[in-house]
Design a protein around this motif. Sequence first.
Motif, PDB file in Angstrom:
ATOM      1  N   GLN A  78      13.626  20.926 -26.734  1.00 45.17           N
ATOM      2  CA  GLN A  78      13.201  19.613 -26.224  1.00 45.17           C
ATOM      3  C   GLN A  78      12.866  19.692 -24.729  1.00 45.17           C
ATOM      4  N   ALA A  79      13.706  20.424 -23.993  1.00 51.00           N
ATOM      5  CA  ALA A  79      13.474  20.568 -22.548  1.00 51.00           C
ATOM      6  C   ALA A  79      12.165  21.317 -22.303  1.00 51.00           C
ATOM      7  N   MET A  80      11.957  22.397 -23.055  1.00 49.80           N
ATOM      8  CA  MET A  80      10.758  23.221 -22.845  1.00 49.80           C
ATOM      9  C   MET A  80       9.479  22.472 -23.210  1.00 49.80           C
ATOM     10  N   ASP A  81       9.613  21.487 -24.062  1.00 49.13           N
ATOM     11  CA  ASP A  81       8.436  20.701 -24.461  1.00 49.13           C
ATOM     12  C   ASP A  81       8.098  19.574 -23.469  1.00 49.13           C
ATOM     13  N   CYS A  82       8.981  19.308 -22.511  1.00 51.73           N
ATOM     14  CA  CYS A  82       8.699  18.225 -21.539  1.00 51.73           C
ATOM     15  C   CYS A  82       7.489  18.601 -20.685  1.00 51.73           C
ATOM     16  N   ARG A  83       6.646  17.639 -20.403  1.00 49.40           N
ATOM     17  CA  ARG A  83       5.489  17.907 -19.544  1.00 49.40           C
ATOM     18  C   ARG A  83       5.363  16.830 -18.476  1.00 49.40           C
ATOM     19  N   PHE A  84       5.213  17.295 -17.240  1.00 47.65           N
ATOM     20  CA  PHE A  84       4.926  16.383 -16.125  1.00 47.65           C
ATOM     21  C   PHE A  84       3.611  16.878 -15.545  1.00 47.65           C
ATOM     22  N   THR A  85       2.524  16.396 -16.088  1.00 47.40           N
ATOM     23  CA  THR A  85       1.239  17.030 -15.781  1.00 47.40           C
ATOM     24  C   THR A  85       0.579  16.412 -14.556  1.00 47.40           C
ATOM     25  N   TRP A  86      -0.232  17.221 -13.915  1.00 48.00           N
ATOM     26  CA  TRP A  86      -1.027  16.726 -12.801  1.00 48.00           C
ATOM     27  C   TRP A  86      -2.085  15.744 -13.278  1.00 48.00           C
ATOM     28  N   GLN A  87      -2.533  15.928 -14.529  1.00 50.36           N
ATOM     29  CA  GLN A  87      -3.582  15.015 -15.017  1.00 50.36           C
ATOM     30  C   GLN A  87      -3.129  13.566 -14.937  1.00 50.36           C
ATOM     31  N   SER A  88      -1.856  13.313 -15.282  1.00 53.48           N
ATOM     32  CA  SER A  88      -1.443  11.902 -15.242  1.00 53.48           C
ATOM     33  C   SER A  88      -1.267  11.438 -13.801  1.00 53.48           C
ATOM     34  N   SER A  89      -0.877  12.338 -12.895  1.00 54.17           N
ATOM     35  CA  SER A  89      -0.790  11.946 -11.479  1.00 54.17           C
ATOM     36  C   SER A  89      -2.184  11.685 -10.904  1.00 54.17           C
ATOM     37  N   VAL A  90      -3.153  12.496 -11.334  1.00 52.55           N
ATOM     38  CA  VAL A  90      -4.513  12.340 -10.816  1.00 52.55           C
ATOM     39  C   VAL A  90      -5.064  10.940 -11.109  1.00 52.55           C
ATOM     40  N   LYS A  91      -4.710  10.420 -12.273  1.00 51.81           N
ATOM     41  CA  LYS A  91      -5.139   9.049 -12.608  1.00 51.81           C
ATOM     42  C   LYS A  91      -4.664   8.084 -11.529  1.00 51.81           C
ATOM     43  N   HIS A  92      -3.396   8.222 -11.119  1.00 50.38           N
ATOM     44  CA  HIS A  92      -2.856   7.339 -10.081  1.00 50.38           C
ATOM     45  C   HIS A  92      -3.538   7.577  -8.735  1.00 50.38           C
ATOM     46  N   PHE A  93      -3.780   8.849  -8.418  1.00 47.25           N
ATOM     47  CA  PHE A  93      -4.445   9.119  -7.134  1.00 47.25           C
ATOM     48  C   PHE A  93      -5.853   8.532  -7.130  1.00 47.25           C
ATOM     49  N   ASN A  94      -6.525   8.586  -8.270  1.00 42.97           N
ATOM     50  CA  ASN A  94      -7.858   7.971  -8.331  1.00 42.97           C
ATOM     51  C   ASN A  94      -7.783   6.491  -7.981  1.00 42.97           C
ATOM     52  N   GLU A  95      -6.743   5.822  -8.486  1.00 47.37           N
ATOM     53  CA  GLU A  95      -6.582   4.390  -8.180  1.00 47.37           C
ATOM     54  C   GLU A  95      -6.318   4.176  -6.686  1.00 47.37           C
ATOM     55  N   VAL A  96      -5.493   5.062  -6.129  1.00 51.73           N
ATOM     56  CA  VAL A  96      -5.175   4.950  -4.690  1.00 51.73           C
ATOM     57  C   VAL A  96      -6.438   5.176  -3.853  1.00 51.73           C
ATOM     58  N   TYR A  97      -7.183   6.226  -4.180  1.00 48.05           N
ATOM     59  CA  TYR A  97      -8.400   6.515  -3.421  1.00 48.05           C
ATOM     60  C   TYR A  97      -9.382   5.342  -3.534  1.00 48.05           C
ATOM     61  N   ALA A  98      -9.488   4.797  -4.736  1.00 47.56           N
ATOM     62  CA  ALA A  98     -10.421   3.673  -4.935  1.00 47.56           C
ATOM     63  C   ALA A  98      -9.959   2.462  -4.125  1.00 47.56           C
ATOM     64  N   ALA A  99      -8.640   2.222  -4.114  1.00 42.19           N
ATOM     65  CA  ALA A  99      -8.114   1.065  -3.375  1.00 42.19           C
ATOM     66  C   ALA A  99      -8.392   1.205  -1.874  1.00 42.19           C
ATOM     67  N   ARG A 127       0.839  -1.207   0.000  1.00 39.12           N
ATOM     68  CA  ARG A 127       0.000   0.000   0.000  1.00 39.12           C
ATOM     69  C   ARG A 127       0.871   1.254   0.000  1.00 39.12           C
ATOM     70  N   LEU A 128       1.918   1.193  -0.804  1.00 35.95           N
ATOM     71  CA  LEU A 128       2.829   2.332  -0.924  1.00 35.95           C
ATOM     72  C   LEU A 128       3.040   2.617  -2.413  1.00 35.95           C
ATOM     73  N   ALA A 129       2.696   3.819  -2.832  1.00 32.33           N
ATOM     74  CA  ALA A 129       2.839   4.160  -4.252  1.00 32.33           C
ATOM     75  C   ALA A 129       3.694   5.405  -4.429  1.00 32.33           C
ATOM     76  N   GLY A 130       4.528   5.397  -5.455  1.00 35.36           N
ATOM     77  CA  GLY A 130       5.290   6.603  -5.812  1.00 35.36           C
ATOM     78  C   GLY A 130       4.582   7.274  -6.979  1.00 35.36           C
ATOM     79  N   ILE A 131       4.009   8.422  -6.727  1.00 34.12           N
ATOM     80  CA  ILE A 131       3.271   9.146  -7.787  1.00 34.12           C
ATOM     81  C   ILE A 131       3.975  10.469  -8.027  1.00 34.12           C
ATOM     82  N   LEU A 132       4.456  10.632  -9.237  1.00 34.07           N
ATOM     83  CA  LEU A 132       5.246  11.826  -9.552  1.00 34.07           C
ATOM     84  C   LEU A 132       4.403  13.096  -9.399  1.00 34.07           C
ATOM     85  N   ASN A 133       4.973  14.085  -8.698  1.00 30.99           N
ATOM     86  CA  ASN A 133       4.300  15.386  -8.652  1.00 30.99           C
ATOM     87  C   ASN A 133       4.181  15.948 -10.055  1.00 30.99           C
ATOM     88  N   GLY A 134       3.136  16.693 -10.273  1.00 26.47           N
ATOM     89  CA  GLY A 134       3.010  17.405 -11.544  1.00 26.47           C
ATOM     90  C   GLY A 134       3.500  18.833 -11.366  1.00 26.47           C
TER      91      GLY A 134
END
Length: 464
Positions: free
Chosen positions: A440-461, A229-236
Amino acid sequence: MRIVFAASEVLPFAKTGGLADVCGALPVELEAAGHEVSIIMPYYKEVGVKKVFNDRAQVDVIGQDIKVYFIKHKAFFGRSSLYGDNMNDYPDNLERFAFFCRQALELLKEIGKPVDIIHCHDWQTGLIPLLLKAPYAGEAFFSATRTVFTIHNLAYQGVFPKEEYAKLGLEEKFFNDSQVEFYGKVNLLKAGIVFSDYVTTVSPQYAKEIQTREWGCGLEGVLQSRKGRLAGILNGLDYERWNPERDVFIDPAFSARDQLAKKIHREKLQKVAGLPVLADIPVFGFVGRLCYQKGFDLIEGAFEELMHRPIQLVFLGVGEKKYQELLKKLARKNPQRFAALVRYDEDIAHQVYAGADFFLMPSVYEPCGLTQMIALRYGAIPLVSGVGGFLDTVSDCGVNKKQGNGFVLSSYSVSGLLEALDRALGLYNQKEKLAALIAQAMDCRFTWQSSVKHFNEVYAACRS
Ligand code: ADP
């Protein structure tokens, strides 16, 4: 789901580091994903929100309709800083945050809407999962409430002498080494880890590291015991706030396809930092808390060598006196090349990101790190150590020729730092390659939307 965030700092109300960025941005993304979200934090002096909710809380709104409740207690929270003065923690921090945790639960009962998830952050809220499993366990109002506990930095554990345990108002039985006790002391982060329904931390790599003896800060065993019950979810990153195409702190705007203005920003930064304005010398920036974690022993060790290279360095930060003094000393030694801006300044932070050619982050460890993500977005190529969230966000352009976006130190050492820096300088002289890497660097995206997907799974679990 109805989700409540409990945190000790939240943007835009109070901030000392990345925790505030996360607790200001993630609720907004969760709301956008359809959850009903609210936030509870202390009512610090600097918060200044005028609207009264009741005699124990003020209230404000962020996002569409995220209510932010501020727990009032003038003696505890009406102070000049959040956690301490003159580089020392306030001696009554256990009482301050234990009070906050209990009041947060009392407030939720007063608000009267049942809560699905209380999402707690760092040791200051570590008591909440324990309170729900013990003194509040029989309360119908919380019978369906589950807790998620996020570790933003395992090195800060909220450890207090055992004599203070009595102030928590808990039964004696929880003070044992598999629950709240840590080598004879009270450990509030451990309480959060042990009693929450799910533990998360801020990057996949850090989730692995904290289960090892090297990086577990003495809690590796407890974390291993929770590994199912331990997940690493990247900050956005909040790409609305951090956007060089529309940033109120910088003018002119620039983008991945139109990088010309970066030169102007470099010049502005050199002026702000009090450095000579030289056209073709790369500027290395740093923005962050001044503490052991951020790798100042390497900067100090490499200083003489660094000064032999055609570079300028700009450090913006506040923190431990020792490192403030170190940076000032280095700046005095070579004021033409090394600038130490020892303060917290949002405006200058944006100027450093915009004006720097490279961004220096040789951290000893780094749970996630937001500054390298911001630097990427502003085309300041990061030089990072090979740890934690850096490994999830920065890929060495020498190794990963197609998708690299920065430089990763081959080892945490002065020679590792200099080797990466020399490779960066080599690239700096190949203008076309550099421009391509910046884009290339400026185009990198670490979005909250993809983290939210993981948090949804955690909340559901938590609720299954
Ligand atoms: P940490 O959480 O370890 O402090 P992060 O990289 O996650 O580090 O986040 C740091 C955040 O704080 C970034 O948004 C950074 O821009 C900001 N910050 C840190 N120090 C300063 C400063 N002196 N002035 C302005 N902003 C700062």
